[in-house]
Design a protein around this motif. Structure first.
Motif, PDB file in Angstrom:
ATOM      1  N   THR A 271       7.971  -1.122  -0.832  1.00 44.90           N
ATOM      2  CA  THR A 271       8.404  -1.739  -2.080  1.00 44.90           C
ATOM      3  C   THR A 271       7.367  -2.736  -2.586  1.00 44.90           C
ATOM      4  OG1 THR A 271      10.718  -1.473  -1.421  1.00 44.90           O
ATOM      5  CG2 THR A 271      10.251  -3.041  -3.182  1.00 44.90           C
ATOM      6  N   MET A 274       4.433  -0.740  -3.905  1.00 51.47           N
ATOM      7  CA  MET A 274       4.799  -0.071  -5.145  1.00 51.47           C
ATOM      8  C   MET A 274       4.804  -1.052  -6.310  1.00 51.47           C
ATOM      9  SD  MET A 274       8.320   1.972  -6.024  1.00 51.47           S
ATOM     10  CE  MET A 274       9.281   0.442  -5.953  1.00 51.47           C
ATOM     11  N   GLU A 278       2.431  -0.658  -9.498  1.00 53.83           N
ATOM     12  CA  GLU A 278       3.053  -0.500 -10.807  1.00 53.83           C
ATOM     13  C   GLU A 278       2.527  -1.545 -11.786  1.00 53.83           C
ATOM     14  OE1 GLU A 278       7.558   0.026 -12.537  1.00 53.83           O
ATOM     15  OE2 GLU A 278       7.185  -1.520 -11.029  1.00 53.83           O
ATOM     16  N   ARG A 293       7.573   5.261  -9.808  1.00 54.30           N
ATOM     17  CA  ARG A 293       8.194   4.740  -8.594  1.00 54.30           C
ATOM     18  C   ARG A 293       8.744   5.861  -7.722  1.00 54.30           C
ATOM     19  NH1 ARG A 293      11.722  -0.485 -10.705  1.00 54.30           N
ATOM     20  NH2 ARG A 293       9.944  -1.818 -11.247  1.00 54.30           N
TER      21      ARG A 293
END
Length: 395
Positions: A271, A274, A278, A293
């Motif tokens: 997470t 990511m 992002e 995602r």
């Protein structure tokens, strides 16, 4: 009007008619009769006990209620679970069940200040949900006896592993995270192999068990794939219940504990990676964050599965080499069982237990993996995740 008849009327009105008007009527009946409070609570404890009979465990019910309702319902459920446990037979529960109860007790201690009508409404909404819980594959709820009733020998090691992983997830320094994760991985692997050899020597009664681990939205398919990869690398089997939001993992206790810890840590790492990837994509003008995602996490899970499988093989080879150096003797000069046949036998036992619990399973395809950049960066993040086998660090 008697207390019992007040609760009965409220239940007949509200529990079996799924409308707001019926709920308001039932809550009004309960709110107008303070003498009904004790009977209302007693019924709640019975509904909780009914959930146990249908195969649910404390953490399962709390997780599901939190998913379907609000915090007030979770706090009320926690108090009912604690009260139901206090009214039990007084025997010490299995350590996993006891650990779940400890977490529920923390929830039950949270204050709940509300008016009578709101409390009655909360209770009826919660009871509706508890009544409709489906039956689950039963997990063992054995009663601990003897020394195990008061002492869980793995707790100190697990506490140490949790602390190492928490520090690895929190540090901003890659080198520190790498060292901490390596030590945690080493402890988990060593503990699992040691438990297998102890059982093979006949000094422990060891059989596969099972636990449930929450798989929460969003991107739950990719998360379930990640959990499956972690389970397989630790000689466990996992099956995902998409409807109820959890996976059931079958394996030996030491391996189940490793799966819980490692899955949680890798999910945090994924997470974090990511989110950073992002943010970089957004700076470049991208807006399709959902597909990015989903693809990122799916690639991460796929690549981590390959890496964990390789690490597991390396750890077994290291343990075999150490056994050969020691001349095939364990503590006290006793012959050391061959590791590969021991692990193979445990694998068969896990598979047999899994098949008994889940005779019919289906394969789920990962949907929505359409973003090439997300897939590529997910694989790269998996390559950076801290799972590699390394030389043993000093204690």
């Amino acid at each position: 009007m008697s207390t019992t008849s007040t609760v009965d009327r409220a239940f007949e009105t509200a529990l079996y008619a799924d409308t707001d008007a019926a709920l308001d009527t039932g809550a009004s009946l309960l709110a107008a009769d303070p003498a009904a409070d004790a009977e209302l609570a007693r019924c709640g404890r019975e509904f909780v006990a009914g959930a146990w009979r249908r195969g649910w465990q404390p953490a399962d019910v709390v997780r599901f209620v939190r998913r379907e309702l609000e915090d007030a319902h979770v706090r009320l459920l926690a108090r009912l679970v604690v009260d139901e446990d206090a009214a039990g037979d007084g025997q010490s529960p299995h350590p996993r069940w006891a650990a779940q109860l400890d977490e529920v007790r923390e929830l039950a201690e949270q204050p709940a200040r509300t008016d009578r009508f709101t409390h009655a409404t909360t209770a009826l909404e919660l009871y509706r949900l508890l009544l409709r819980l489906p039956s689950l594959e039963p997990l063992d709820r054995p009663q601990a006896t003897g020394a195990s009733a008061s002492h869980h020998p793995e707790s100190r090691m697990l506490t140490r592993i949790r602390a190492l992983l928490a520090k690895a997830e929190a540090t901003e320094y890659p080198e520190e995270a790498e060292a901490l994760s390596a030590k945690a991985q080493e402890l988990m692997a060593r503990h699992s192999i040691d438990e297998a050899l102890i059982a093979a020597r006949g000094h422990g009664k060891d059989a596969p068990g099972a636990c449930r681990i929450g798989v929460d939205a969003p991107y739950e398919t990719a998360k379930a794939v990640l959990l499956d990869a972690v389970a397989r690398a630790n000689r466990c089997e996992a099956v995902w219940n998409e409807t109820l939001g959890f996976s059931t993992v079958v394996g030996f206790e030491a391996d189940l504990e490793a799966v819980e810890l490692l899955y949680t840590s890798l999910l945090v790492q994924a997470t974090t990676a990511m989110t950073k990837a992002e943010a970089a994509q957004r700076k470049g003008g991208r807006k399709r964050t959902k597909t990015f995602r989903q693809s990122f996490l799916a690639a991460y899970a796929h690549r981590i599965g390959d890496r964990l499988a390789a690490v597991a093989e390396a750890q077994i080879a290291e343990a075999e080499a150490e056994a050969g150096t020691a001349g095939g003797q364990g503590a006290g000069g006793a012959p050391e069982p061959d590791l590969l046949p021991v692990l193979a036998a445990r694998g068969v036992a896990v598979r047999d237990q899994f098949t008994r619990m889940f005779p019919d399973t289906v394969t789920t395809r990962v949907r929505g993996v359409t973003d090439a950049a997300g897939w590529q960066q997910g694989r790269e993040a998996a390559d950076r995740a801290q799972v590699r086998a390394r030389p043993r660090l000093p204690s």
